[in-house]
Design a protein around this motif. Structure first.
Motif, PDB file in Angstrom:
ATOM      1  N   TYR A   1       0.821  -1.208   0.000  1.00 41.82           N
ATOM      2  CA  TYR A   1       0.000   0.000   0.000  1.00 41.82           C
ATOM      3  C   TYR A   1       0.857   1.262   0.000  1.00 41.82           C
ATOM      4  O   TYR A   1       1.893   1.335   0.663  1.00 41.82           O
ATOM      5  CB  TYR A   1      -0.920   0.024   1.216  1.00 41.82           C
ATOM      6  CG  TYR A   1      -1.732  -1.243   1.371  1.00 41.82           C
ATOM      7  CD1 TYR A   1      -2.658  -1.637   0.404  1.00 41.82           C
ATOM      8  CD2 TYR A   1      -1.561  -2.064   2.480  1.00 41.82           C
ATOM      9  CE1 TYR A   1      -3.387  -2.806   0.540  1.00 41.82           C
ATOM     10  CE2 TYR A   1      -2.298  -3.231   2.627  1.00 41.82           C
ATOM     11  CZ  TYR A   1      -3.201  -3.597   1.657  1.00 41.82           C
ATOM     12  OH  TYR A   1      -3.912  -4.750   1.800  1.00 41.82           O
ATOM     13  N   ASP A   2       0.381   2.263  -0.714  1.00 44.41           N
ATOM     14  CA  ASP A   2       1.081   3.540  -0.777  1.00 44.41           C
ATOM     15  C   ASP A   2       0.530   4.491   0.284  1.00 44.41           C
ATOM     16  O   ASP A   2       0.050   5.586  -0.010  1.00 44.41           O
ATOM     17  CB  ASP A   2       0.926   4.136  -2.179  1.00 44.41           C
ATOM     18  CG  ASP A   2       1.824   5.345  -2.393  1.00 44.41           C
ATOM     19  OD1 ASP A   2       2.850   5.440  -1.681  1.00 44.41           O
ATOM     20  OD2 ASP A   2       1.493   6.201  -3.234  1.00 44.41           O
ATOM     21  N   LEU A   3       0.621   4.055   1.526  1.00 45.43           N
ATOM     22  CA  LEU A   3       0.129   4.851   2.648  1.00 45.43           C
ATOM     23  C   LEU A   3       1.266   5.652   3.260  1.00 45.43           C
ATOM     24  O   LEU A   3       2.434   5.228   3.222  1.00 45.43           O
ATOM     25  CB  LEU A   3      -0.468   3.932   3.716  1.00 45.43           C
ATOM     26  CG  LEU A   3      -1.758   3.196   3.371  1.00 45.43           C
ATOM     27  CD1 LEU A   3      -2.089   2.178   4.459  1.00 45.43           C
ATOM     28  CD2 LEU A   3      -2.913   4.190   3.220  1.00 45.43           C
ATOM     29  N   PRO A   4       0.959   6.804   3.855  1.00 49.23           N
ATOM     30  CA  PRO A   4       1.997   7.560   4.567  1.00 49.23           C
ATOM     31  C   PRO A   4       2.590   6.705   5.684  1.00 49.23           C
ATOM     32  O   PRO A   4       1.903   5.886   6.295  1.00 49.23           O
ATOM     33  CB  PRO A   4       1.229   8.766   5.127  1.00 49.23           C
ATOM     34  CG  PRO A   4       0.015   8.892   4.269  1.00 49.23           C
ATOM     35  CD  PRO A   4      -0.350   7.494   3.863  1.00 49.23           C
ATOM     36  N   LEU A   5       3.862   6.919   5.954  1.00 50.98           N
ATOM     37  CA  LEU A   5       4.530   6.130   6.981  1.00 50.98           C
ATOM     38  C   LEU A   5       3.874   6.296   8.339  1.00 50.98           C
ATOM     39  O   LEU A   5       3.808   5.348   9.130  1.00 50.98           O
ATOM     40  CB  LEU A   5       6.010   6.527   7.070  1.00 50.98           C
ATOM     41  CG  LEU A   5       6.857   6.274   5.821  1.00 50.98           C
ATOM     42  CD1 LEU A   5       8.305   6.664   6.094  1.00 50.98           C
ATOM     43  CD2 LEU A   5       6.775   4.822   5.391  1.00 50.98           C
ATOM     44  N   SER A   6       3.365   7.475   8.622  1.00 51.63           N
ATOM     45  CA  SER A   6       2.719   7.710   9.917  1.00 51.63           C
ATOM     46  C   SER A   6       1.478   6.849  10.078  1.00 51.63           C
ATOM     47  O   SER A   6       1.199   6.330  11.170  1.00 51.63           O
ATOM     48  CB  SER A   6       2.360   9.189  10.075  1.00 51.63           C
ATOM     49  OG  SER A   6       1.502   9.609   9.014  1.00 51.63           O
ATOM     50  N   GLN A   7       0.733   6.654   8.988  1.00 55.55           N
ATOM     51  CA  GLN A   7      -0.466   5.810   9.052  1.00 55.55           C
ATOM     52  C   GLN A   7      -0.087   4.342   9.233  1.00 55.55           C
ATOM     53  O   GLN A   7      -0.742   3.612   9.984  1.00 55.55           O
ATOM     54  CB  GLN A   7      -1.308   5.983   7.791  1.00 55.55           C
ATOM     55  CG  GLN A   7      -2.106   7.256   7.739  1.00 55.55           C
ATOM     56  CD  GLN A   7      -3.138   7.220   6.623  1.00 55.55           C
ATOM     57  OE1 GLN A   7      -3.636   6.149   6.249  1.00 55.55           O
ATOM     58  NE2 GLN A   7      -3.465   8.385   6.091  1.00 55.55           N
ATOM     59  N   ILE A   8       0.953   3.921   8.539  1.00 56.61           N
ATOM     60  CA  ILE A   8       1.403   2.535   8.685  1.00 56.61           C
ATOM     61  C   ILE A   8       1.843   2.280  10.121  1.00 56.61           C
ATOM     62  O   ILE A   8       1.506   1.248  10.720  1.00 56.61           O
ATOM     63  CB  ILE A   8       2.536   2.233   7.698  1.00 56.61           C
ATOM     64  CG1 ILE A   8       1.985   2.207   6.261  1.00 56.61           C
ATOM     65  CG2 ILE A   8       3.217   0.897   8.034  1.00 56.61           C
ATOM     66  CD1 ILE A   8       3.031   1.956   5.204  1.00 56.61           C
ATOM     67  N   ALA A   9       2.588   3.220  10.691  1.00 58.51           N
ATOM     68  CA  ALA A   9       3.030   3.073  12.078  1.00 58.51           C
ATOM     69  C   ALA A   9       1.833   2.931  13.008  1.00 58.51           C
ATOM     70  O   ALA A   9       1.795   2.035  13.865  1.00 58.51           O
ATOM     71  CB  ALA A   9       3.882   4.271  12.484  1.00 58.51           C
ATOM     72  N   GLN A  10       0.841   3.768  12.825  1.00 59.59           N
ATOM     73  CA  GLN A  10      -0.336   3.735  13.695  1.00 59.59           C
ATOM     74  C   GLN A  10      -1.126   2.448  13.514  1.00 59.59           C
ATOM     75  O   GLN A  10      -1.578   1.840  14.489  1.00 59.59           O
ATOM     76  CB  GLN A  10      -1.220   4.949  13.408  1.00 59.59           C
ATOM     77  CG  GLN A  10      -2.388   5.103  14.382  1.00 59.59           C
ATOM     78  CD  GLN A  10      -3.157   6.385  14.153  1.00 59.59           C
ATOM     79  OE1 GLN A  10      -3.142   6.940  13.061  1.00 59.59           O
ATOM     80  NE2 GLN A  10      -3.826   6.861  15.190  1.00 59.59           N
ATOM     81  N   ARG A  11      -1.280   2.009  12.275  1.00 58.38           N
ATOM     82  CA  ARG A  11      -2.038   0.786  12.007  1.00 58.38           C
ATOM     83  C   ARG A  11      -1.323  -0.462  12.516  1.00 58.38           C
ATOM     84  O   ARG A  11      -1.949  -1.516  12.642  1.00 58.38           O
ATOM     85  CB  ARG A  11      -2.307   0.651  10.503  1.00 58.38           C
ATOM     86  CG  ARG A  11      -3.210   1.732   9.951  1.00 58.38           C
ATOM     87  CD  ARG A  11      -3.559   1.475   8.503  1.00 58.38           C
ATOM     88  NE  ARG A  11      -4.322   2.562   7.927  1.00 58.38           N
ATOM     89  CZ  ARG A  11      -5.073   2.451   6.832  1.00 58.38           C
ATOM     90  NH1 ARG A  11      -5.137   1.289   6.210  1.00 58.38           N
ATOM     91  NH2 ARG A  11      -5.738   3.489   6.367  1.00 58.38           N
ATOM     92  N   CYS A  12      -0.050  -0.342  12.774  1.00 57.59           N
ATOM     93  CA  CYS A  12       0.720  -1.480  13.292  1.00 57.59           C
ATOM     94  C   CYS A  12       0.961  -1.386  14.792  1.00 57.59           C
ATOM     95  O   CYS A  12       1.778  -2.150  15.338  1.00 57.59           O
ATOM     96  CB  CYS A  12       2.050  -1.595  12.547  1.00 57.59           C
ATOM     97  SG  CYS A  12       1.860  -2.044  10.804  1.00 57.59           S
ATOM     98  N   GLY A  13       0.264  -0.471  15.450  1.00 57.41           N
ATOM     99  CA  GLY A  13       0.330  -0.403  16.907  1.00 57.41           C
ATOM    100  C   GLY A  13       1.393   0.516  17.467  1.00 57.41           C
ATOM    101  O   GLY A  13       1.626   0.524  18.680  1.00 57.41           O
ATOM    102  N   PHE A  14       2.042   1.323  16.599  1.00 55.97           N
ATOM    103  CA  PHE A  14       3.059   2.263  17.070  1.00 55.97           C
ATOM    104  C   PHE A  14       2.448   3.666  17.121  1.00 55.97           C
ATOM    105  O   PHE A  14       2.258   4.303  16.087  1.00 55.97           O
ATOM    106  CB  PHE A  14       4.274   2.265  16.134  1.00 55.97           C
ATOM    107  CG  PHE A  14       5.050   0.985  16.133  1.00 55.97           C
ATOM    108  CD1 PHE A  14       6.029   0.743  17.083  1.00 55.97           C
ATOM    109  CD2 PHE A  14       4.805   0.008  15.173  1.00 55.97           C
ATOM    110  CE1 PHE A  14       6.755  -0.439  17.077  1.00 55.97           C
ATOM    111  CE2 PHE A  14       5.531  -1.172  15.155  1.00 55.97           C
ATOM    112  CZ  PHE A  14       6.505  -1.394  16.117  1.00 55.97           C
ATOM    113  N   ASN A  15       2.165   4.148  18.297  1.00 52.04           N
ATOM    114  CA  ASN A  15       1.594   5.487  18.436  1.00 52.04           C
ATOM    115  C   ASN A  15       2.656   6.577  18.332  1.00 52.04           C
ATOM    116  O   ASN A  15       2.342   7.734  18.081  1.00 52.04           O
ATOM    117  CB  ASN A  15       0.844   5.609  19.765  1.00 52.04           C
ATOM    118  CG  ASN A  15      -0.394   4.726  19.800  1.00 52.04           C
ATOM    119  OD1 ASN A  15      -1.077   4.571  18.785  1.00 52.04           O
ATOM    120  ND2 ASN A  15      -0.672   4.131  20.949  1.00 52.04           N
ATOM    121  N   ASP A  16       3.905   6.224  18.545  1.00 54.00           N
ATOM    122  CA  ASP A  16       5.022   7.161  18.449  1.00 54.00           C
ATOM    123  C   ASP A  16       5.775   6.857  17.152  1.00 54.00           C
ATOM    124  O   ASP A  16       6.441   5.823  17.030  1.00 54.00           O
ATOM    125  CB  ASP A  16       5.943   6.997  19.664  1.00 54.00           C
ATOM    126  CG  ASP A  16       7.081   8.000  19.681  1.00 54.00           C
ATOM    127  OD1 ASP A  16       7.475   8.488  18.603  1.00 54.00           O
ATOM    128  OD2 ASP A  16       7.602   8.286  20.776  1.00 54.00           O
TER     129      ASP A  16
END
Length: 295
Positions: free
Chosen positions: A249-264
């Motif tokens: 997926y061509d998602l922003p890195l911030s969204q990928i981080a959040q969707r994978c459980g990384f809030n920071d």
């Protein structure tokens, strides 16, 4: 004519199919290049079938997606990776040992078919729990990886088949003690819970509470059964999901981080580089470059 007529007790003792005799001599793979015919055997788990006596005739598909008839004799093995298929024809007398490698259990069956009577004259079945920290699934996966590049008499494949057979024999001969069975069940339940909730805020305590066991006991079970810690396993799952999303997926890195459980996001960036050896951007660029070369 059949001669062996072994039992699962013989198998458990090591009196059947001895590796020392060079068995298996030949390995045939069931593939999935062609759609399975009606009546074919196709399950999501890998199956290994070993011919003890007689002739085991199957319809299989080859690498060119052609459906072919294959005859296996004593000393031959049929390896069917997960979601691949085979169709036994049961046209000759045969005795076959089958191993089915489920997610948590090993199923073993020993059947003896009489072609004149058109029936199984002997059927034995057993199953046992597969230890969460054992090598069996890794060996089965390694065996499946040979399906496209190994010949029927490949020494590597034969040695792997012998290792799988011997490990399976020991599991049947020495089933896990009740305490270990319970620990393995907790470990697998924990892994499933983590994989279903990796995108949420989960901790050792929340998973232990879900399993209704103490956090300390949970940590001990995880170390013993998984040879890792809860924190490391959770990170492994999250980074694995992040790699998948970066590839697909061509998602922003911030969204990928959040969707994978990384809030920071900064923590995600740091952990990803430590585990993968590249930053998320570098990893995505390498995947895209590889896809462009293949195209």
């Amino acid at each position: 004519m059949l001669h062996a007529n072994v039992t699962l007790d013989d198998f458990a003792r090591g009196d059947a199919l001895p590796a020392a005799a060079g068995w298996p001599q030949r390995i045939v793979f069931g593939l999935d290049a062609a759609a399975p015919p009606l009546g074919a055997l196709q399950v999501q788990f890998a199956r290994f079938e070993f011919v003890i006596a007689g002739t085991y005739t199957n319809l299989l598909c080859d690498r060119a997606a052609r459906i072919v008839e294959s005859e296996l004799g004593p000393g031959d093995a049929l390896v069917v990776p997960g979601n691949c298929w085979n169709q036994p024809l049961w046209d000759k007398d045969v005795e076959v040992l089958s191993l089915l490698f489920g997610a948590t259990h090993l199923g073993v069956s020993l059947v003896r078919w009489n072609a004149d009577e058109r029936r199984f004259v002997s059927v034995e079945k057993r199953n046992c729990l597969i230890p969460g920290n054992g090598p069996l699934q890794h060996m089965v996966d390694a065996m499946a990886s040979h399906r496209d590049d190994a010949g029927a008499t490949s020494l590597d494949a034969r040695l792997l088949a012998q290792a799988v057979l011997e490990y399976s024999r020991r599991l049947i001969a020495n089933p896990m003690p009740e305490e270990d069975r319970q620990s393995s069940a907790f470990f697998r339940a924990a892994c499933l819970y983590i994989e279903e909730n990796f995108d949420r805020l989960i901790t050792r305590d929340t998973v232990a509470a879900h399993l209704r066991i103490s956090p300390n006991y949970f940590s001990r079970v995880f170390r013993e059964q998984g040879a890792t810690t809860f924190s490391d396993y959770l990170t492994q799952v999250r980074i694995g999901k992040a790699k998948f999303m970066l590839e697909k997926y061509d998602l922003p890195l911030s969204q990928i981080a959040q969707r994978c459980g990384f809030n920071d996001f900064n923590y995600f960036y740091k952990v990803f580089k430590k585990v993968v050896g590249r930053t998320p951007t570098e990893y995505r660029n390498s995947v895209q470059a590889g896809a462009a070369v293949k195209a």
